[in-house]
Design a protein around this motif. Sequence first.
Motif, short mmCIF file in Angstrom:
data_model
loop_
_atom_site.label_atom_id
_atom_site.label_comp_id
_atom_site.label_asym_id
_atom_site.label_seq_id
_atom_site.Cartn_x
_atom_site.Cartn_y
_atom_site.Cartn_z
N GLU A 121 11.92 -36.23 33.43
CA GLU A 121 10.76 -35.75 34.18
C GLU A 121 9.88 -36.95 34.46
OE1 GLU A 121 7.94 -31.92 34.12
OE2 GLU A 121 7.87 -33.08 32.25
N VAL A 122 9.63 -37.20 35.74
CA VAL A 122 8.87 -38.38 36.13
C VAL A 122 7.39 -38.18 35.82
CG1 VAL A 122 10.47 -39.20 37.90
CG2 VAL A 122 8.78 -37.46 38.48
N SER A 123 6.68 -39.29 35.73
CA SER A 123 5.26 -39.23 35.35
C SER A 123 4.38 -38.68 36.45
CB SER A 123 4.78 -40.64 34.96
OG SER A 123 4.90 -41.53 36.07
N PHE A 124 4.88 -38.68 37.69
CA PHE A 124 4.02 -38.30 38.81
C PHE A 124 4.05 -36.82 39.16
CE2 PHE A 124 7.82 -40.44 40.82
CZ PHE A 124 8.47 -39.29 41.26
N GLY A 125 4.75 -36.00 38.36
CA GLY A 125 4.77 -34.59 38.74
C GLY A 125 5.33 -33.69 37.66
N ARG A 126 5.26 -32.38 37.95
CA ARG A 126 5.82 -31.37 37.06
C ARG A 126 7.17 -30.91 37.61
NH1 ARG A 126 3.36 -25.29 36.14
NH2 ARG A 126 3.85 -25.15 38.36
N HIS A 127 8.18 -30.96 36.79
CA HIS A 127 9.52 -30.48 37.09
C HIS A 127 9.55 -28.97 36.85
CE1 HIS A 127 13.85 -30.44 37.26
NE2 HIS A 127 14.00 -31.74 37.07
N ASN A 128 10.10 -28.18 37.77
CA ASN A 128 10.18 -26.74 37.50
C ASN A 128 11.40 -26.38 36.65
OD1 ASN A 128 12.44 -26.49 39.18
ND2 ASN A 128 11.38 -25.31 40.76
N ARG A 129 12.29 -27.36 36.41
CA ARG A 129 13.50 -27.16 35.60
C ARG A 129 14.31 -25.97 36.13
NH1 ARG A 129 14.23 -32.07 33.69
NH2 ARG A 129 12.55 -32.79 32.31
N TRP A 130 14.42 -25.90 37.47
CA TRP A 130 15.24 -24.84 38.08
C TRP A 130 16.61 -24.78 37.42
CZ3 TRP A 130 19.24 -25.90 42.07
CH2 TRP A 130 19.85 -24.72 42.52
N LEU A 131 17.23 -25.93 37.25
CA LEU A 131 18.45 -26.02 36.45
C LEU A 131 18.26 -27.08 35.38
CD1 LEU A 131 21.51 -25.89 38.89
CD2 LEU A 131 20.59 -24.07 37.45
N THR A 132 18.83 -26.81 34.21
CA THR A 132 18.93 -27.84 33.18
C THR A 132 20.18 -28.66 33.47
OG1 THR A 132 17.77 -26.61 31.45
CG2 THR A 132 19.34 -28.29 30.74
N VAL A 133 19.98 -29.96 33.65
CA VAL A 133 21.09 -30.85 33.99
C VAL A 133 21.24 -31.90 32.91
CG1 VAL A 133 22.11 -32.34 35.75
CG2 VAL A 133 20.56 -30.49 36.43
N ALA A 134 22.42 -31.95 32.31
CA ALA A 134 22.73 -32.93 31.28
C ALA A 134 23.64 -34.01 31.85
CB ALA A 134 23.40 -32.27 30.08
N LEU A 135 23.55 -35.20 31.27
CA LEU A 135 24.51 -36.26 31.54
C LEU A 135 25.36 -36.47 30.30
CD1 LEU A 135 22.36 -38.96 33.40
CD2 LEU A 135 23.83 -37.21 34.39
N VAL A 136 26.66 -36.58 30.51
CA VAL A 136 27.60 -36.78 29.40
C VAL A 136 28.38 -38.05 29.68
CG1 VAL A 136 29.51 -35.81 28.09
CG2 VAL A 136 27.77 -34.28 29.08
N ASP A 137 28.23 -39.04 28.81
CA ASP A 137 28.93 -40.32 28.93
C ASP A 137 30.23 -40.23 28.12
OD1 ASP A 137 29.91 -42.88 28.87
OD2 ASP A 137 28.06 -43.81 28.15
N PRO A 138 31.39 -40.08 28.79
CA PRO A 138 32.64 -39.88 28.05
C PRO A 138 32.96 -41.01 27.08
CG PRO A 138 32.94 -39.38 30.39
CD PRO A 138 31.59 -40.04 30.25
N SER A 139 32.54 -42.24 27.38
CA SER A 139 32.87 -43.37 26.50
C SER A 139 32.17 -43.24 25.16
CB SER A 139 32.48 -44.69 27.17
OG SER A 139 31.07 -44.78 27.32
#
Length: 372
Positions: free
Chosen positions: A269-287
Motif C-alpha cells: 500500500e503506497v503512502s499517497f493513498g488508501r487501497h480498497n483491497r478489492w483483491l488480496t494479491v500475494a507474490l510467491v517467489d518459487p526459489s
Amino acid sequence: MTGREMDYIKEAFDSNWIAPLGPHVDAFEREMADYVGVSGALALSSGTAALHLALKLAGVERGDRVFCSDLTFAATVNPVFYEGAEPVFIDAEPESWNLSPLALERAFADAEREGRLPKAVVAADLYGQSADYGPIEALCDRYGVPLVEDAAEALGATYRGKKCGALGRWNVLSFNGNKIITTSGGGMLLSDDVEGLAKARFWATQARDKAPWYQHSEIGYNYRMSNLLAAVGRAQLGVIEDRVATRRAVFDRYVRELGKLPGVSFMPEVSFGRHNRWLTVALVDPSRAGVSPLDLMGVLEKENIESRPLWKPMHLQPVFEAYPFYSHDQEGDSAVSASLFDRGLCLPSGSSLSEPEQERIVQIIRSGFKGI
C-alpha cells in the motif's frame, strides 16, 4: 447484497420505471458523483462502455495512439480498437504496481520526436490502488494530452485524500458482479466536464437528435443502465465504506497468517493513498518458497477453492503483442509487469468471506508449502 436492494427494486416496479432511464438512474448518478467528488456522472451498461465514451470524448479516431497501462485487464485496452486506434503499453512501477511515470515520460518524449503524440492516456488503478497521479497528470498537462482514469477496480480507494474515480479528466467505474459494489453488470462515466458528459449521454442513447421523429446525425450506442440495476447500485453504494473495511480486514488476516512463509509477500500500500483491497494479491517467489503460484492454485482447486494469477500484461497478450511497450527499466531489459505476473496469486477476497472460510484457505495454502 445488503438487504436493501429489494426495497429499491420494489419502488422501481411500483413506479413502472423499468427502462434504461428513471428516478433510480438519476439518483444513482447524483449519489455517486457526490461520493466521488465530481460534478456529474453517467450510469452505463458497463465500465467498458464508459471507457469507450471517454475515448470518444478525448477525440480518439482511426490511426491515433493511446497510451495504456500494461498491467491490467483487457477491457482497459479493447475500446481503443473500437475507434480504430492503436495502444502503446506503459509498464508498471514496483511501488504501486500501476502505470510507471518513468516509462510514461520516455514514451511521451519519443512520441514528441516522432510528431505523433497520443490522443489520451488511460491509467488503470490495479486491484484497488491508485496510480501515482501527480507526475502522471503533470506529464499529460505538459504535452496537452487528456488523462482517463480506469478506476473499475478502485471505488473507495483514494489518492492524496481524493477519491479514485475523480483523478482524470474522465473517469470510469465498473459495477460488474465481481467488483466491490455491484449492479450485476454496469458502469459509470464521471467527470467535472458536464458538457462532455452531456455529449456522452447523447451517444449512449443511440445518438437520437432532438426532433419530432427518430432522426440520427451521428452513430450512437445502446449503453444506458436500466432503472432496476441502478436501484441495486444505490443500495450497494450505501455500504461502500463497510465493503472497503471488510476487504482490508480480509487482506490483513492473510498477511498475518501467511506473510511469514518463505518467499511470500503481498501487494504494497503506497503512502499517497488508501487501497480498497478489492483483491488480496500475494507474490510467491518459487526459489525461496519451493512452490510456484500455479502449484498453490492447483492445491486450492483440489479443494474447490478458486484463485487466479495476476492479469497477464497486455504486451504479452497474443492479440496485442505487436504494439509498442515501454518498460519501467531505463534500459528496457525487463518489465515490472511481467515479473509481477510470473509471481502473482490472487486469493479469495469477497466481502462475504467468513473468518472460518478464510482460515480454511490459509491452512490449505500452508499445506501446499509442505506437500509439494
